[in-house]
Each structure stands twice: as C-alpha cells, then as structure tokens.
Design an enzyme around this catalytic site. Structure first.
Site: not given
Lengths: 490, 95
Positions: A78, A158, A182
C-alpha cells in the site's frame, strides 16, 4: 505460466522450494499480469527492476538452501508505507515526488523474510475513504463486475488498490492499513481475506499517519492461511514505535488449524441495523450455522454503544488527522505552492495539495479541537470510546469471538454514494468498533450477493488473540468453500 | 446549520488551508451535516467515565537515555522543494 498468478502464498512457497519454478519466473508472471491489467489502476507505482533484483536474490538463496519464510513471494505494498528511495504518495498530491530516506518497519520485516516488492498500490488519499475514489491518482477499480453489467465497481477502501491487486492476481498478497475498516471492507468487496491485527501488534513506524490511535497495518490475501503467513512476518515489537507491543509473535499458521470446536461465539444484536439487505442477514445466519456445525456454541450478546461508534470515530479520527497532517507545509518534502509570506505559502500549498475529503476532515478535526469545543466533542468522544471498549470487554467475559457482517452492502458502482459523505461513512458501521477498541478482526469471503458480488463475514477477537480469529475464519472459509473469482472460479 | 461561512473562514485559517470565498457556504453545509451526525453522542451519559487514553493496556517501555545520530542530512534534504547550503529554504519570516 499464467497459473503462477493464481497460486496461494503457501502454494508458491512449496513450489519455489521444490524448484518447480523460480522466484524470477513467479515475479515476471506477476509483472506481466500487472502490465495487462493497468485499466484497474491498482498500482500507483510499479517497481519491476526492484522486484527482479529481489527475485534474483531469492533464487540464489533457494539454490543454497537458505530460503527465508517469504522467500520469493511477490507482494503489493500500500502506498502509505514508506519505502526507501521509492516514490511514496499516500494517494495525495501533497506528497508529490516524495522518496523516503528510510523504510517502514513492516516492509523492512517483509524484505528481511525474503518477500519481493512488485509496486505501491493505490489507495484513498491519506487512507480517508471507503471506495478508493479520493486518490489523487484516480480510482482503483474492482476486477469484479455484476454479471451482465459493464459498470465499473469500487474495490472498497482505503486499501482498494491492494484488494483489487490481490483479487485480480496482480500479487500473491498485499499490505494494507485499517483505521476504520480500510483492510476488511475492501477485502469483503473484492472476495478476499483481510486481517486487522490488534492495535500495537505491528509497528506504525514509516506508515504515513492518519489517526495514530486507530491506524494498524495488516495483510490482504486470497485465503486465511496466507494472511497468517504474512502477519507473522509483519508483526513484532519495534523500539522506534512506543505503541508497538513487546510480545512474542506466534506461529499463526501452525495455530490456525485448531478449528472452532469449543469456541463461544457472540452475535451482537445491535449489528442488525435498519435497512440491512436480507441477503446479508441470511449470510450472517449461515455463518452461525457453519460455526455451530464445527462445534462452536453461539449466543446473542449486547454491545449497547454500537450505534455511537461511527459518530465517535468521526470525531476522533479527524481530530488526530488534523494534527498529523499539520506536517504537510511545503517546506521539507512534497508539493510547494509559492506565496508572498510563509503563511500564504502554507495555505496555498495545502489548498492545492489536499483533496476535498482530506480538507473536510482536517477542518472538522481543527474545529473539534479548537478552544471552547474540545470538551464537547473530543473529550466526549474519547469517553464514549471507553464505553465501546468496555462493551467488548464485558462481552468477552462470556464469549471468545464476535461474528458480524463486514459491510452493510456488496460493492457499489463508481459514482454511487459519492454526493453524501455520511452515506459513504456508513460503509464502516460494522468495522469501526474494532478499531475504537483496538481489537483484532478479520473479513473472510462467505458468499455472493443476489447480483453476483462477494460478501464477507467478520470475526472480532480479544486483544492479541489473532490466532483464534484466524482459526474461526479458517472454519468459515472451509465451510463456505468460496471459490469465486472476478473471472469466474479461481 | 452548525457552522456559518465566517466560522469556516476561521477554521480554514487555523488549519492553514485556503478556502475561496465562493466555496465557504457549500463547505459550511457539508461540515454542518457531519456535526449534526456526531451530535447524537450528546445522548450518551458519560458522567464519571474516564476518556480513553490508550486502547491497549500496556505500560510504555523505557530505553537508555543515549544520543542517537541519524546524520543523513543530504538524504533528508533531497526531498526539499527548495534548499540551499544544507538548509531548507522558506519565504522571508522576519521583516
């Protein structure tokens, strides 16, 4: 060898050790898949040279019989994790051109154990979102579509790029972070497994901070075992993060096989929210039956402050974010918009560098922390947070795990729910409580919605009992036999 | 409405985010909706409840009180939008 991109991490580990294929072949298969799936926008930055050099090192180690736990396993990272010398954006314009001079502890742990970095995955800006649409680099798309429809769906957020990449075979596993859901919500939307560990289980050093008392790193992968494998490498105490906890990291993979026999499962009645689709209710009941059939006992429990979790979160998280994001001032890194005075330079830089959702949260946070409002908002929210944590502590006196849906719906299309921030916030209604209480929680795919999209079930455990969370998740995974992938059966 | 455009201007100034005059009404509406949503916390009786300070019950570890030197000036400055002679450069602060 297209099949190399459909392997599990455990399967790839076995194949590499048996010399059925090389780490270089495995990495190249993924780089080719990434090149063929750029439409999904799952990666902000691809790092093929980096990946190939790590894979070559892995092959050398495999040849010497010195394989490390994740030797040659290609992962997506990420873009919230600082990676030394590799562009790190947090999905934001304000970090333009930022090449961290250091490595986050979690990614350093993965490289220590032999993993290979394929690239940096897309995400909502500063991890603020549940759909990946707030990324400055454009939305990541889910590889899933409703059968017979061409509409692009959100992967959730997210950690949307990570979830899309794992589901589409663009990596074997990925890192995510979970502040209010997330990791779990995108895992549910994309039909994969995502684990948020206990607060403090993984170091936050080098993870771009959103809400420091809630942020926690964790793995996304295509099955429960793979999450167990990744967590063991990611977790551990870090002297540079005083909130990381100094406890031994167990062998989660070995402990996962205990099954659900004898486990006491709690079903919180407050999670039956108005307007929840009946198919989610049905799936939840199915999960109860699966766990009972495996020897668990199930009872209703009370988590009376559940309805206050989301409003609590939307005070605590923006307050911490407004403070954390004060560092983006155009002086030391990233974007700078010139101004006549230093204040004007700050204001113009932040106006241009932050997107609408980030500005909204920074302003809410600034307001609730400002003189005269602190007690009414922030202090009150931290008190309610204590009550939410106490609800769980009381429930865990009589049960071992909590079973609930992960999200109140399946994935929605790009463009839906986009006008109303509150409607978007409701995505996290079932995931936020575990963050507020610091508890480990997993989403495991359990079935399909009526329109053919994945739905996840969530298990929440006591602090540092990731092993039990993983064991019960494995039971659901085995019972559900979820073998659907975005392109049909995997 | 919990907030008006004057308050928005004040918050924007505190947060050092320039919000154009034309956007302030819209943002006042958006922020007011969020504040209306969190308003429901007022129903909760929190008399005598200690605010959460640490979500996991651990005592902070202590370390030896020694100096650590990172010493990577060039590495740190490499990301600066503007630098000179080994320093970050900002617009003039002192008249």
């Amino acid at each position: 060898m297209a099949s190399l991109t459909t392997l599990s991490i455990a399967g790839a580990r076995d194949g590499l050790r048996a010399r059925e294929f090389s780490a270089l072949e495995l990495t190249q298969a993924h780089l080719a898949a990434m090149a063929g799936a750029r439409r999904l926008n799952a990666y902000i930055t691809e790092t093929p040279e980096h990946a190939i050099s790590q894979a070559a090192e892995s092959d050398a180690r495999l040849a010497r019989g010195e394989a490390r736990p994740l030797e040659g396993i290609p992962l997506g990272i990420k873009d919230l994790f600082c990676t030394k010398g590799v562009l790190t954006t947090a999905g934001s314009h304000i970090l333009d051109g930022f090449h961290p001079p250091y490595e986050s502890t979690v990614t350093a742990n993965l490289w220590r154990d032999g993993a290979v970095m394929l690239g940096k995955t897309n995400m909502d800006e500063f991890a603020m979102g549940s759909s990946n649409i707030t990324s400055y680099y454009g939305p990541a798309l889910s590889p899933w579509r409703r059968p017979g429809s061409a509409a692009d769906l959100v992967p959730g957020g997210s950690s949307g790029g990570s979830a899309a990449a794992v589901a589409a075979g663009l990596c074997l596993g990925a890192t995510g972070t979970d502040t209010g859901g997330s990791i779990r919500q995108p895992a549910s939307f994309c039909g994969i497994v995502g684990l948020k560990p206990t607060y403090g289980r993984c170091s936050r050093l080098g993870i771009v901070a959103f809400a420091s008392s809630l942020d926690q790193a964790g793995p996304l992968a295509r099955n429960v075992r793979d999450c167990a494998i990744l967590l063991r490498s990611m977790a551990g105490h870090d002297p540079l993060d005083s909130t990381s906890v100094d406890r031994p990291v167990p062998d989660y993979e070995a402990m996962m096989g205990r099954g659900a026999k004898g486990l006491r499962i709690g079903v919180p009645k407050q999670y039956r929210v108005d307007g929840m689709p009946s198919e989610i209710e049905t799936l939840w009941r199915q999960g109860i039956d699966w766990l009972k059939a495996a020897g668990a006992t199930v009872r209703d429990i009370d988590l009376p402050h559940t309805k206050y979790a989301l409003p609590t979160y939307y005070i605590v998280a923006p307050a911490e974010a407004s403070s954390n994001l004060a560092r983006y001032d155009g002086v030391r890194y990233g974007l700078r918009v010139p101004g006549a005075s230093i204040d004007e330079m700050y204001e113009l830089t932040r106006a241009a560098g932050f997107g609408a959702e980030v500005k909204r949260r920074v302003m809410i946070g600034t307001y609730v922390l400002s003189a005269g409002y602190y007690d009414a908002y922030y202090l009150k929210a931290q008190q309610v947070r204590s009550l939410i944590a106490r609800d769980f502590a009381t429930a865990f006196e009589s049960v071992d795990l909590v079973l609930a849906p992960t999200a109140p719906s399946a994935a929605f299309a790009i463009g839906e729910k986009m006008d109303d921030p509150i409607a978007m916030y409701l995505n996290d209604v079932f995931t936020v409580p575990a963050n507020l209480a610091g508890l480990p929680a997993i989403s495991v795919p359990a079935g399909l919605s009526a329109d053919g999209l994945p739905l996840g079930l969530q298990l929440i455990g006591r602090a540092f009992e990731e092993d039990m969370v993983l064991a019960a998740a494995k039971t659901i995974e085995d019972a559900a036999g979820f073998s659907h992938g975005p392109g049909g059966a995997r | 409405m919990f907030l008006d455009k004057t308050t928005v201007a004040k918050i924007a100034r505190l947060a050092r985010v320039r919000i154009p005059e034309a956007d302030r009404d819209r943002i006042a509406g958006e922020l007011s909706n969020i504040l209306a949503f969190v308003e429901q916390l007022k129903e909760v009786d929190t008399k005598g409840v200690a605010p959460m300070t640490s979500v996991v019950a651990v005592s902070l570890k202590q370390r030896d009180d020694t100096v650590t030197v990172i010493g990577d000036r060039d590495g740190i400055l490499a990301n600066a939008p503007q630098m000179e002679h080994g320093f970050f450069v900002v617009p003039k602060v002192i008249e």
